[in-house]
Design an enzyme around this catalytic site. Sequence first.
Site, PDB file in Angstrom:
ATOM      1  N   ASP A 159       0.843  -1.192   0.000  1.00  0.00           N
ATOM      2  CA  ASP A 159       0.000   0.000   0.000  1.00  0.00           C
ATOM      3  C   ASP A 159       0.886   1.253   0.000  1.00  0.00           C
ATOM      4  O   ASP A 159       1.930   1.267  -0.648  1.00  0.00           O
ATOM      5  CB  ASP A 159      -0.920  -0.040   1.226  1.00  0.00           C
ATOM      6  CG  ASP A 159      -2.255   0.625   0.982  1.00  0.00           C
ATOM      7  OD1 ASP A 159      -2.271   1.860   0.832  1.00  0.00           O
ATOM      8  OD2 ASP A 159      -3.281  -0.075   0.944  1.00  0.00           O
ATOM      9  N   HIS A 190      -3.670   5.848   3.578  1.00  0.00           N
ATOM     10  CA  HIS A 190      -4.436   4.659   3.206  1.00  0.00           C
ATOM     11  C   HIS A 190      -3.830   3.382   3.775  1.00  0.00           C
ATOM     12  O   HIS A 190      -4.543   2.529   4.318  1.00  0.00           O
ATOM     13  CB  HIS A 190      -4.516   4.589   1.679  1.00  0.00           C
ATOM     14  CG  HIS A 190      -5.450   3.558   1.147  1.00  0.00           C
ATOM     15  ND1 HIS A 190      -5.038   2.296   0.781  1.00  0.00           N
ATOM     16  CD2 HIS A 190      -6.780   3.613   0.901  1.00  0.00           C
ATOM     17  CE1 HIS A 190      -6.073   1.621   0.319  1.00  0.00           C
ATOM     18  NE2 HIS A 190      -7.144   2.392   0.386  1.00  0.00           N
ATOM     19  N   SER A 348     -11.325  -1.338  -0.137  1.00  0.00           N
ATOM     20  CA  SER A 348     -10.025  -1.276   0.540  1.00  0.00           C
ATOM     21  C   SER A 348     -10.146  -1.571   2.022  1.00  0.00           C
ATOM     22  O   SER A 348      -9.222  -2.101   2.636  1.00  0.00           O
ATOM     23  CB  SER A 348      -9.410   0.121   0.392  1.00  0.00           C
ATOM     24  OG  SER A 348      -8.714   0.270  -0.797  1.00  0.00           O
TER      25      SER A 348
END
Length: 522
Positions: A159, A190, A348
């Site tokens: 990520d 994120h 996600s």
Amino acid sequence: MFFFKGVVAVLSFFSAVNAAPFMKPNNGTRNYIPDSYIVLLKRDISHDDFELHKRWASDVHKRDVAKRGISFSGIGHSWATGSFRGYSGVFSRDTIEEIMKHEHVAHVERDQIGTSQGWVTQSGAPNWGLGRLSNNSPGNTDYTYDENAGGNGVVYVIDSGIDTMHPEFQGRATWGANFIDKNNVDCWNHGTHCAGIIGSATFGVAKLTALIAVKVLDCNGQGPYSAFVAGLHWATKHAQDNGFIGRAIINFSLGGDNSPAVNQALEEAQRAGIFVSAAAGNFGSDAGSITPGGAGLICVIGNSDDRDYRWTGQGPSNFGARVDIFAPGTNILSTIPGGGSGVMTGTSMAAPHVAGQAAILASISGSGFDLGAACAFFKNSASASVKNPGPNTTNKLLVNGANGTKGPKQGENKPNKPPGQDEQPGQNKPPSQNPPPGQNPPPGQNPPPEQPAPSPPANPGDEPNPDGQPYPGDQPNPGDSGPSWWMPSGGLQPPAWWNRRPSFGGWNRPMWWNRPLSVWKL
């Protein structure tokens, strides 16, 4: 979840006879990186042939650069895991045409990059996802989980990085590799958010698991597919070299237009014995037409909301036969860099719930469970609860087996530390359930709610994946109520499928079946 779209360049000069298959352009929708390519070699070549081929390609590149007086960097990343071999680099047109004609080359595609989209950030929403895993119906925020809490699991978070100093990780998060820049920080939030869902003390599914950051996205949420492949290869090799196979998990909350190179890297990790949990995408369309859904073998996760509906608001969850299971992914509270917390929505956020549950599964003492069968195991033990999942889509929702939910109860283990770190006192129990201060959402991530997200191109136009076709997901099973094997006395009676060795890798009921559960108040 990150999904990418952009502008394509014309590939008319790639018409060499007998050349390796080249990825077709996608009708003006891709954002290609100039002169950058990913090269995959045939699976039957030896390691020596691979090394010879790289030397040959480097020589061709050097001759072309010297002859034309141009500046191209040549081979960058290369990888060789099992029979999956290849490299990426920056080459001239003449050099890449030579490479495409080589007898050992199976596939060449242009590297591409894009920006994140289809996920929402806000503050102040309740953390409902954990409670949903351990209760039969939505609305209960008590999270009941086995006390092993993933202590033997190792999860690679591919990520934007992880804020490893965040107090919620209690020293269990470490940096593994960085394929995007020289800054080992998560400047996009994120990756830290996904890692928090997997294994933070307050917000995590597996509160004692080890987390390893593999950075492939920059501070703008962008990253080339070549970095994705390099990150997947690194995680696979790292797990093999350190003896983590059997307890290693990859969380892949990334994706975009279909890429045979990325798909094969995902499949290679799964073949190596690593469980891969991948986000289905946020376009409200068929998950199988894009990466990672275009990959076989791996577990593809859809996003359900707090009412057990497939999420159809901003960034609607993808659907279709390639979705294996749904998990909570809407308004999920988790960690963000700087010691704070924030809320995000998307597939996600759903995939890390499954990755965390896999870490718990991997921590079962003496089970000998094959993580390669974990996706089938989760689907078979899931609750048939998702409403309006989409056409030809499973209605299975991830549950963990507590409080009468259908699913396994796991065993006990110790908290896991990153490789090379000694266990520190006071890290066997989660801290206070109160969220840490500073619930600041990432800047600029507050799009208007309930706006339709862009759909992916109808025709991705990639070459077919030579290593297998996507397999269909489960069909809805309205009669799969689940809790029939929960005993009123508080004990567990295993379901009939518990000892089906062919389906679940021979995992028999272990001795610790009746160990007590812990209840985490959110």
